[in-house]
Design an enzyme around this catalytic site. Structure first.
Site, PDB file in Angstrom:
ATOM      1  NE  ARG A 131      49.437 -56.726  67.303  1.00 20.21           N
ATOM      2  CZ  ARG A 131      48.753 -56.317  66.228  1.00 20.21           C
ATOM      3  NH1 ARG A 131      47.610 -56.884  65.920  1.00 20.21           N
ATOM      4  NH2 ARG A 131      49.218 -55.357  65.469  1.00 20.21           N
ATOM      5  CE1 TYR A 164      44.906 -66.790  90.456  1.00 17.81           C
ATOM      6  CE2 TYR A 164      44.059 -65.377  88.731  1.00 17.81           C
ATOM      7  CZ  TYR A 164      45.087 -65.766  89.570  1.00 17.81           C
ATOM      8  OH  TYR A 164      46.284 -65.111  89.515  1.00 17.81           O
ATOM      9  CG  ASP A 195      40.577 -71.461  85.139  1.00 16.18           C
ATOM     10  OD1 ASP A 195      41.451 -72.332  84.975  1.00 16.18           O
ATOM     11  OD2 ASP A 195      40.826 -70.326  85.574  1.00 16.18           O
ATOM     12  CE  LYS A 202      49.165 -69.652  88.036  1.00 15.87           C
ATOM     13  NZ  LYS A 202      47.744 -69.429  88.191  1.00 15.87           N
TER      14      LYS A 202
HETATM   15  C1  LIG Z   1      46.853 -68.363  87.915  1.00 19.46           C
HETATM   16  C2  LIG Z   1      45.464 -68.637  87.496  1.00 19.46           C
HETATM   17  C3  LIG Z   1      44.843 -67.833  86.520  1.00 19.46           C
HETATM   18  C4  LIG Z   1      45.522 -66.629  85.908  1.00 19.46           C
HETATM   19  O1  LIG Z   1      46.657 -66.984  85.179  1.00 19.46           O
HETATM   20  P1  LIG Z   1      47.943 -66.010  84.990  1.00 19.46           P
HETATM   21  O2  LIG Z   1      48.813 -66.823  84.112  1.00 19.46           O
HETATM   22  O3  LIG Z   1      48.501 -65.725  86.346  1.00 19.46           O
HETATM   23  O4  LIG Z   1      47.430 -64.769  84.337  1.00 19.46           O
HETATM   24  C5  LIG Z   1      43.550 -68.163  86.146  1.00 19.46           C
HETATM   25  N1  LIG Z   1      42.900 -69.205  86.707  1.00 19.46           N
HETATM   26  C6  LIG Z   1      43.468 -69.990  87.644  1.00 19.46           C
HETATM   27  C7  LIG Z   1      42.696 -71.128  88.218  1.00 19.46           C
HETATM   28  C8  LIG Z   1      44.767 -69.729  88.072  1.00 19.46           C
HETATM   29  O5  LIG Z   1      45.316 -70.498  89.024  1.00 19.46           O
END
Ligand SMILES: *Cc1c(COP(=O)(O)O)cnc(C)c1O
Length: 381
Positions: A50, A102, A174, A199
């Site tokens: 962790r 998001y 982000d 992603k």
């Molecule tokens: C999918 C996504 C998230 C969240 O990510 P997870 O891995 O699903 O928790 C945050 N920001 C953007 C732009 C995303 O496409």
């Protein structure tokens, strides 16, 4: 070795490679804990997974190198990374966010961050004057996505960074949509960069991950303490999978971008398509700003159809493309943000942004471009 991003993707960011076997891939340390030989001696630098783990650490060093960051912390999901950033703030602090975010981030803000006493103002951050007007003496963070999800609005990162500095606020970006392959917000002035590693970084639709990249080592140290205290760290096997995914990041991003541009140009001419949102189209309002801060446009696009019926028909009839949420993987995925990815965004906000019931978002995958276009064509007939 090299600072060129395609080479970094293949060889990773760390120079230290502890395995003597000659293994081409970094080993998977699938362990919960690490042994000590003597009290007070942390012989190998690891105690408990962790806190840290060699496989995760190697990946964190790779992502830090890709983002030109001083530090990077790996989380189990993108949302765990998002929430860790907000844990840097104190009760009463004010945050200015992009109006178009998001959906999961909006859910987090509305259900958790507000309860914890943070205050939020949503604003069109693509408009620097609107952003400046929303700033308060107590504003401690500006939180943006560029291009935004799902409207593909482009925000000027350098301008945001200048405003953030003036107010002593963090600029949090982000960067999931363009990935570090096309955009590095830290050299443009961002303090923190978030990724949903689920992603493009992972790139295979087979696991979840998140990252917080930091411009400042001390902020990185604070994020590490937050991660250790809240426990949303990335598991070793998932870290290993993401490391494997990153090896092909460069080639995937290039191909997905090429195909996205072809599809956007084809959609533009289709009589049932009312609007196409793709940053790579020169007529996109954010094209020039995006060109000034990124080296590409990515593989995400959205479009508005002539009716809800046509949108439903497309979701039903696609064969090569899959009707599913998520993005950034080899399979092309199409979704109706209104009731899927952005269902937690209030309806009046959805309407004002353009997230209507005839609006679709497409994550362009790695299939043959002509197959994808023909699939959309038959689905719209
Ligand atoms: C999918 C996504 C998230 C969240 O990510 P997870 O891995 O699903 O928790 C945050 N920001 C953007 C732009 C995303 O496409």
């Amino acid at each position: 070795m090299s600072n060129k991003i395609d080479t970094l993707c293949v060889h990773g960011g760390a120079h230290r490679f502890p395995d003597e076997s000659g293994s081409l891939t970094f080993p998977l340390y699938q362990t919960a804990a690490f042994s000590h030989t003597k009290l007070g001696h942390n012989d190998h630098g690891f105690d408990y997974t962790r806190i840290s783990n060699p496989t995760r650490q190697y990946l964190e060093e790779t992502v830090a190198a890709l983002e030109k960051a001083e530090d990077c912390i790996g989380f189990s999901t993108g949302m765990a990374a998002v929430s860790a950033c907000f844990e840097l703030l104190q009760q009463g602090d004010h945050v200015v966010c992009s109006a178009d975010l998001y959906g999961g981030t909006v859910l987090y803000i509305d259900t958790i961050a507000r309860k914890n006493g943070l205050r939020f103002t949503y604003v069109d951050t693509a408009n620097p004057d609107a952003l400046r007007a929303a700033m308060e003496p107590g504003t401690k963070a500006i939180y943006i996505e560029t291009p935004s999800n799902p409207m593909m609005n482009v925000t000027d990162i350098r301008k945001c960074a200048a405003i953030a500095k003036e107010f002593g606020a963090y600029l949090i970006v982000d960067n999931t949509f363009l990935s570090p392959y096309f955009q590095n917000p830290i050299p443009l002035g961002a303090d923190l960069v978030i990724h949903s590693g689920t992603k493009y970084l992972g790139g295979h639709n087979d696991t979840l991950a998140g990252f917080v990249c930091c411009a400042d080592k001390n902020v990185g140290e604070r994020i590490r303490i937050i991660a250790t205290a809240t426990g949303g760290n990335l598991a070793p096997f998932d870290a290993w999978l993401i490391q494997r995914g990153i090896k092909t990041l460069a080639i995937r991003m290039e191909r997905q971008q090429d195909t996205a541009l072809s599809i956007a140009n084809w959609l533009k001419k289709h009589p049932k398509v009312k609007a196409v949102y793709y940053v790579g189209l020169p007529e996109h309002p954010g094209y020039v700003v995006n060109m000034s801060q990124a080296s590409g446009f990515g593989g995400m696009l959205s479009f508005t159809l002539d009716s809800h019926e046509t949108a439903l028909q497309v979701l039903q009839k696609v064969k090569v493309i899959t009707f599913a949420e998520s993005l950034g993987g080899p399979e092309s995925l199409i979704t109706l943000p209104r009731t899927q990815t952005h269902r937690d965004v209030p309806v009046d906000v959805q309407e004002s942004l353009g997230i209507t019931d005839s609006f679709l978002r497409l994550s362009v995958g790695l299939e043959n471009a002509e197959d994808l276009i023909n699939d959309l064509k038959q689905a719209m007939e």
